[in-house]
Design an enzyme around this catalytic site. Structure first.
Site, PDB file in Angstrom:
ATOM      1  N   GLU A 178       0.808  -1.225   0.000  1.00 14.43           N
ATOM      2  CA  GLU A 178       0.000   0.000   0.000  1.00 14.43           C
ATOM      3  C   GLU A 178       0.841   1.275   0.000  1.00 14.43           C
ATOM      4  O   GLU A 178       0.850   2.036   0.975  1.00 14.43           O
ATOM      5  CB  GLU A 178      -0.976   0.016   1.175  1.00 14.43           C
TER       6      GLU A 178
ATOM      7  N   GLU B 251      -6.771  -7.614  -0.619  1.00 14.83           N
ATOM      8  CA  GLU B 251      -7.283  -7.678   0.754  1.00 14.83           C
ATOM      9  C   GLU B 251      -8.772  -7.355   0.717  1.00 14.83           C
ATOM     10  O   GLU B 251      -9.156  -6.265   0.281  1.00 14.83           O
ATOM     11  CB  GLU B 251      -6.573  -6.659   1.659  1.00 14.83           C
TER      12      GLU B 251
HETATM   13  C1  GAL Z   1      -4.569  -2.449   4.961  1.00 10.54           C
HETATM   14  C2  GAL Z   1      -3.170  -3.016   5.121  1.00 10.54           C
HETATM   15  C3  GAL Z   1      -3.162  -4.276   5.946  1.00 10.54           C
HETATM   16  C4  GAL Z   1      -4.017  -4.104   7.170  1.00 10.54           C
HETATM   17  C5  GAL Z   1      -5.406  -3.718   6.751  1.00 10.54           C
HETATM   18  C6  GAL Z   1      -6.367  -3.573   7.908  1.00 10.54           C
HETATM   19  O1  GAL Z   1      -4.513  -1.076   4.729  1.00 10.54           O
HETATM   20  O2  GAL Z   1      -2.583  -3.302   3.870  1.00 10.54           O
HETATM   21  O3  GAL Z   1      -1.839  -4.595   6.315  1.00 10.54           O
HETATM   22  O4  GAL Z   1      -3.449  -3.121   7.988  1.00 10.54           O
HETATM   23  O5  GAL Z   1      -5.355  -2.490   6.085  1.00 10.54           O
HETATM   24  O6  GAL Z   1      -7.648  -3.222   7.456  1.00 10.54           O
END
Ligand code: GAL
EC number: 3.2.1.23
Length: 633
Positions: A144, A315
């Protein structure tokens, strides 16, 4: 195209004795992908120069033995504490001049050449070791970029790199002074080494200076990423991705994407609704547990463009997150709906974040597919449903869209640099138009700002594009369909000056913006046909056809042939009318969808997604709350 599910996993968080069972359960669930490694630098290299790969070898081998494919992340978002002893000045510095400290993540400056050297070293060591590993089937660079507001840094490293960047771009300080208009307040420079960063000035810095700094900062992300991809490609043929974010415009994702094989993004619909969306309290209440009905789709379409057709969700929110102002539990069914919506928009893979909820450290309140005690959480079973459903449907890609919508990162920087009115936000404007298109049931392709061929799109829109590129202008001139440009399009030169002749300067359209005004949200400009302009309106002189007019007599939508200029920010009522009419002229069929119900075509099926907390009757069926319905086309 085969569509698959996956999960993010942190073997270093769990006793090794647990890995085998975790891998077996992931495989039993039907997952294909497991992303690992992206925060584990301190375990890979506990002391400088001494690598410990044994645990990672075993973790990859355990996952691979169960038939799982690994996405291996480079760990450069989390440099270990010892890195600061090597490079005490590697921390980014905020606009107030304060260094951003150790103790969480992303504590680095993209411009720090010493840190880049260490990044190259760890990436090379990983790529040499795992580049030919049969279980490592994809890579992720860093994690990110831009998260936690980390692209703009006002450090000595950034200053030195910015001066070099200016010297290369402008070649002489005379050229730079002319380009920026430095004569204005006696701001001329005699030497590139006198140029500062545009923070801590007495009043606002020169917007051309700010824009140059924004372009520079974006280029630094691009070259930081390229450093990694070039190394990985020397040792591996596996595709390389990066996991981008939602509503982040701090660097040009198209430029970073040019060095990658796959674009992926991290989708947290409930966090975004609460944290990153302008919407009424009623809207936020209604969609509290489902997310905004268009925000995910917008990013799916955006990242399909950034990935030149190849994109994933790296994710996917599985339950409550920990970082938004409010963190509700998703409505049952949403972990399934979000995955299906991504697939309908052409995703190759959807990976849930994360496998098991962590009982320690920053994200212990963030759900996973398993609870901290390893019992399945609700999203686990929804993922299982998706796996079963995928098996029952033919492989498919997304349908080619009828509407093209231009998205340009530099325009986001331009209107942050000079908003001229509190509510003029580029992302907000483009997303507002996108929502209008989706209310009409249209499939949308997002187009990069240098798109040179529009012939596939009966309807094209380019709101708020600060400078229309040469290829796009030529494509608009050649376009046989309908297009709507504006508001505030082609309003600046590349060096952020006002062009003369005045905007919008569109091929074949006689229109001159003679004045613009920004307005508070409770002061609308009513249109004769109903609805209003809000936030922003332009007064235009024209001999073209006037398709929409404000009650005060000024033209609001002007056209010549298929090309139109929109002289303001239409509210929903006006936008629906303008888009419906444009679709009519373009020969596109539309259907106004009920609130919260959205549609997307794949190349074989039509999907409906019900984001509402209640069932909806549509297309002859009852679609339950959080329901997905599809029919073969
Ligand atoms: C994203 C990040 C992850 C985790 C997640 C939590 O921004 O890539 O590592 O922190 O958020 O929602």
């Amino acid at each position: 195209m085969k569509r698959t599910l996956g999960v993010c996993y942190y073997p270093e968080h769990w006793p090794e004795a647990q890995w085998e069972e975790d891998a077996a359960r992931m495989a039993a669930l039907g997952l294909t992908w497991v992303r690992i490694g992206e925060f584990a630098w301190a375990r890979m290299e506990p002391v400088p120069g001494r690598y410990d790969w044994d645990w990672l070898d075993r973790a990859i081998e355990t996952l691979g033995r169960h038939g799982l494919k690994v996405v291996l992340g480079t760990p450069t978002a989390t440099p270990p504490r010892w890195m600061l002893d090597r490079h005490p000045d590697m921390l980014a510095v905020d606009a107030q001049g304060r260094p951003r400290g150790f103790g969480s993540r992303r504590h680095y400056d993209f411009s720090h050449r010493g840190y880049r050297g260490d990044c190259a070293r760890i990436v090379q060591a990983m790529a040499e070791r795992y580049g030919r590993n049969p279980h490592v089937a994809a890579w992720q660079t860093d994690n990110e970029y831009a998260c936690h507001d980390t692209v703009l840094s006002y450090s000595p490293a950034a200053l030195a790199a910015f001066r070099d960047w200016c010297a290369q771009r402008y070649q002489s300080t005379d050229a730079l002074n002319r380009a920026w208009g430095n004569v204005f307040w006696s701001m001329d420079y005699d030497r590139f080494d006198d140029i500062g960063l545009p923070n801590l000035t007495v009043t606002e810095a020169n917007p051309a200076h700010v824009m140059a700094f924004r372009r520079f900062a974006s280029d630094e992300v691009v070259s930081f990423n390229r450093l990694q991809t070039e190394i990985i490609r020397r040792f591996s043929d596996a595709p390389i991705a990066h996991n981008y974010m939602g509503r982040i415009t701090d660097f040009d994702h198209f430029d970073v994407g040019a060095d990658l094989d796959i674009a992926s993004w991290d989708s947290y619909p409930l966090g975004f609704l609460s944290d990153r969306l302008e919407a009424s309290p009623e809207h936020k209440r209604r969609f509290l547990r489902q997310g905004d009905p268009d925000l995910q789709a917008f990013h799916h379409d955006l990242y399909r463009a950034v990935g030149r057709g190849r994109w994933w969700i790296m994710e996917q929110q599985p339950g409550p997150v920990n970082w938004a102002p409010y963190n509700p539990d998703p409505l049952p069914g949403m972990a399934r709906l979000w995955a299906w919506e991504a697939f309908a928009h052409g995703a190759e893979a959807v990976c849930y974040f994360r496998w098991r909820q962590a009982p320690f450290a920053q994200e212990q309140m963030h759900a996973g597919l398993l609870r901290p005690d390893s019992v399945p959480a609700p999203a686990h079973d929804e993922a299982m449903t998706v796996v079963q459903e995928l098996a029952g449907l033919p492989d498919q890609g997304t349908a080619k869209a009828d509407v093209g919508l231009v998205f340009d990162y530099a325009s986001a920087w331009a209107w942050q640099t000079q908003p001229q009115g509190r509510d003029f936000d580029y992302f907000r404007l483009v997303f507002h138009i996108y929502k209008g298109l989706r209310r009409l049931g249209l499939n949308v392709d997002i187009l990069p700002p240098d798109t040179a061929d529009l012939s596939a799109y009966p309807l094209v829109l380019a709101p708020g594009v600060a400078t229309l590129s040469e290829p796009l202008l030529a494509a608009l001139a050649a376009h046989r369909g309908q297009s709507i440009i504006g508001p505030r399009s082609n309003a600046k030169t590349v060096e952020f000056a006002t062009p003369v002749p005045l905007p919008p300067n569109l091929p074949g359209l006689d229109a001159t913006v003679m004045r613009v005004e920004s307005l508070p949200p409770d002061v609308p400009v009513p249109l004769v046909g109903g609805g209003n302009l809000l936030h922003w309106r332009e007064k235009v002189e024209t001999s073209g056809d006037v398709l929409e007019r404000a009650e005060d007599g000024f033209a609001a939508l002007i056209g010549a042939g298929g090309l139109h200029y929109l002289a303001g920010w239409p509210d929903e009522t006006a936008l629906d009318r303008i888009l419906t009419a444009a679709c009519g002229r373009a020969g596109l069929q539309v259907e106004m969808l009920p609130e919260g119900l959205r549609r997307r075509d794949s190349d074989t099926h039509r999907f409906w997604f019900n984001y509402n907390p209640v069932a909806v009757e549509w297309a002859g069926v009852t679609i339950p709350a959080a329901g997905v319905h599809w029919v073969a086309l």
